[in-house]
Design a protein around this motif. Structure first.
Motif, short mmCIF file in Angstrom:
data_model
loop_
_atom_site.label_atom_id
_atom_site.label_comp_id
_atom_site.label_asym_id
_atom_site.label_seq_id
_atom_site.Cartn_x
_atom_site.Cartn_y
_atom_site.Cartn_z
N GLY A 90 -53.51 -24.46 -77.73
CA GLY A 90 -54.58 -23.67 -77.14
C GLY A 90 -54.39 -23.53 -75.65
O GLY A 90 -53.29 -23.70 -75.12
N ARG A 91 -55.49 -23.26 -74.96
CA ARG A 91 -55.45 -23.07 -73.51
C ARG A 91 -55.42 -24.44 -72.85
O ARG A 91 -56.44 -25.07 -72.64
CB ARG A 91 -56.68 -22.27 -73.07
N ILE A 92 -54.24 -24.91 -72.53
CA ILE A 92 -54.04 -26.25 -71.96
C ILE A 92 -53.18 -26.15 -70.72
O ILE A 92 -52.05 -25.68 -70.78
CB ILE A 92 -53.36 -27.19 -72.99
N PHE A 93 -53.71 -26.64 -69.61
CA PHE A 93 -52.93 -26.71 -68.38
C PHE A 93 -52.33 -28.10 -68.21
O PHE A 93 -51.21 -28.25 -67.72
CB PHE A 93 -53.80 -26.35 -67.17
N SER A 94 -53.08 -29.10 -68.60
CA SER A 94 -52.58 -30.47 -68.53
C SER A 94 -53.49 -31.37 -69.37
O SER A 94 -54.62 -31.01 -69.68
CB SER A 94 -52.54 -30.97 -67.09
N ILE A 95 -52.97 -32.52 -69.73
CA ILE A 95 -53.73 -33.52 -70.48
C ILE A 95 -53.52 -34.87 -69.80
O ILE A 95 -52.37 -35.30 -69.63
CB ILE A 95 -53.28 -33.61 -71.95
N TYR A 96 -54.59 -35.53 -69.44
CA TYR A 96 -54.45 -36.83 -68.77
C TYR A 96 -53.92 -37.90 -69.72
O TYR A 96 -52.93 -38.56 -69.45
CB TYR A 96 -55.79 -37.27 -68.18
N ALA A 97 -54.58 -38.09 -70.83
CA ALA A 97 -54.17 -39.14 -71.77
C ALA A 97 -54.31 -38.64 -73.20
O ALA A 97 -55.18 -37.83 -73.51
CB ALA A 97 -55.00 -40.40 -71.58
N MET A 98 -53.43 -39.12 -74.04
CA MET A 98 -53.53 -38.85 -75.47
C MET A 98 -53.48 -40.17 -76.21
O MET A 98 -52.83 -41.12 -75.74
CB MET A 98 -52.39 -37.94 -75.94
N GLY A 99 -54.15 -40.24 -77.32
CA GLY A 99 -54.17 -41.51 -78.01
C GLY A 99 -54.62 -41.41 -79.45
O GLY A 99 -54.87 -40.32 -79.97
N TRP A 100 -54.70 -42.58 -80.06
CA TRP A 100 -55.12 -42.70 -81.45
C TRP A 100 -56.25 -43.70 -81.57
O TRP A 100 -56.20 -44.78 -80.97
CB TRP A 100 -53.94 -43.15 -82.32
N TYR A 101 -57.25 -43.31 -82.32
CA TYR A 101 -58.36 -44.17 -82.69
C TYR A 101 -58.37 -44.27 -84.20
O TYR A 101 -57.77 -43.44 -84.89
CB TYR A 101 -59.69 -43.58 -82.20
N ARG A 102 -59.06 -45.27 -84.74
CA ARG A 102 -59.18 -45.37 -86.18
C ARG A 102 -60.58 -45.83 -86.55
O ARG A 102 -61.26 -46.51 -85.77
CB ARG A 102 -58.14 -46.31 -86.76
N GLN A 103 -60.97 -45.45 -87.75
CA GLN A 103 -62.27 -45.84 -88.25
C GLN A 103 -62.16 -46.22 -89.72
O GLN A 103 -61.79 -45.38 -90.55
CB GLN A 103 -63.29 -44.72 -88.07
N ALA A 104 -62.44 -47.47 -89.99
CA ALA A 104 -62.44 -47.96 -91.37
C ALA A 104 -63.85 -47.81 -91.94
O ALA A 104 -64.82 -47.75 -91.19
CB ALA A 104 -61.99 -49.42 -91.39
N PRO A 105 -63.98 -47.77 -93.24
CA PRO A 105 -65.30 -47.63 -93.86
C PRO A 105 -66.26 -48.71 -93.39
O PRO A 105 -65.92 -49.90 -93.40
CB PRO A 105 -65.01 -47.75 -95.35
N GLY A 106 -67.43 -48.29 -92.94
CA GLY A 106 -68.44 -49.24 -92.52
C GLY A 106 -68.23 -49.83 -91.14
O GLY A 106 -68.98 -50.71 -90.72
#
Length: 121
Positions: A26-42
């Motif tokens: 998309g319209r992106i000039f820069s990105i400071y940080a990228m990462g991964w999160y996770r969510q387990a049930p409950g």
């Protein structure tokens, strides 16, 4: 509009490896940080790992030494190599882009739709 699209994930036995990747478009000039999160049930969503545009990384204690995050700034991609997987790693993994400059005076955060990682014992 910026979109994050994840790929990878799936089902693996304990001790195995998986790789998840994410591309921001998309319209992106820069990105400071990228990462991964996770969510387990409950459970609440938690940070797994993130990496800044300068290459600084941060990992959750539970994945240190097993997971490796990498990033291609030119392609706006981030990947997470997951080794020695454990059943407790089972969760939906979400890609996150933080501090996306998507306009001259605009910065926003974006999330992917999530990809399931299941580790069987």
């Amino acid at each position: 509009q910026v979109q994050l699209v994840e790929s990878g994930g799936g089902l693996v036995q304990a001790g195995g490896s998986l790789r998840v990747s994410c591309v921001a478009s998309g319209r992106i000039f820069s990105i400071y940080a990228m990462g991964w999160y996770r969510q387990a049930p409950g459970k609440q969503r938690e940070l797994v790992a993130h990496i800044t545009s300068g290459g600084s990384t941060n990992y959750a204690d539970s994945v240190k030494g097993r997971f490796t995050i990498s990033r291609d700034n030119a392609k706006n991609t981030v990947s997470l190599q997951m080794n020695s997987l454990k059943p407790e790693d089972t969760a939906v993994y979400y890609c996150n882009a933080q501090g996306v400059r998507d306009g001259i005076y605009s910065r926003n955060d974006y999330w992917g739709q999530g990809t399931q990682v299941t580790v069987s014992s």
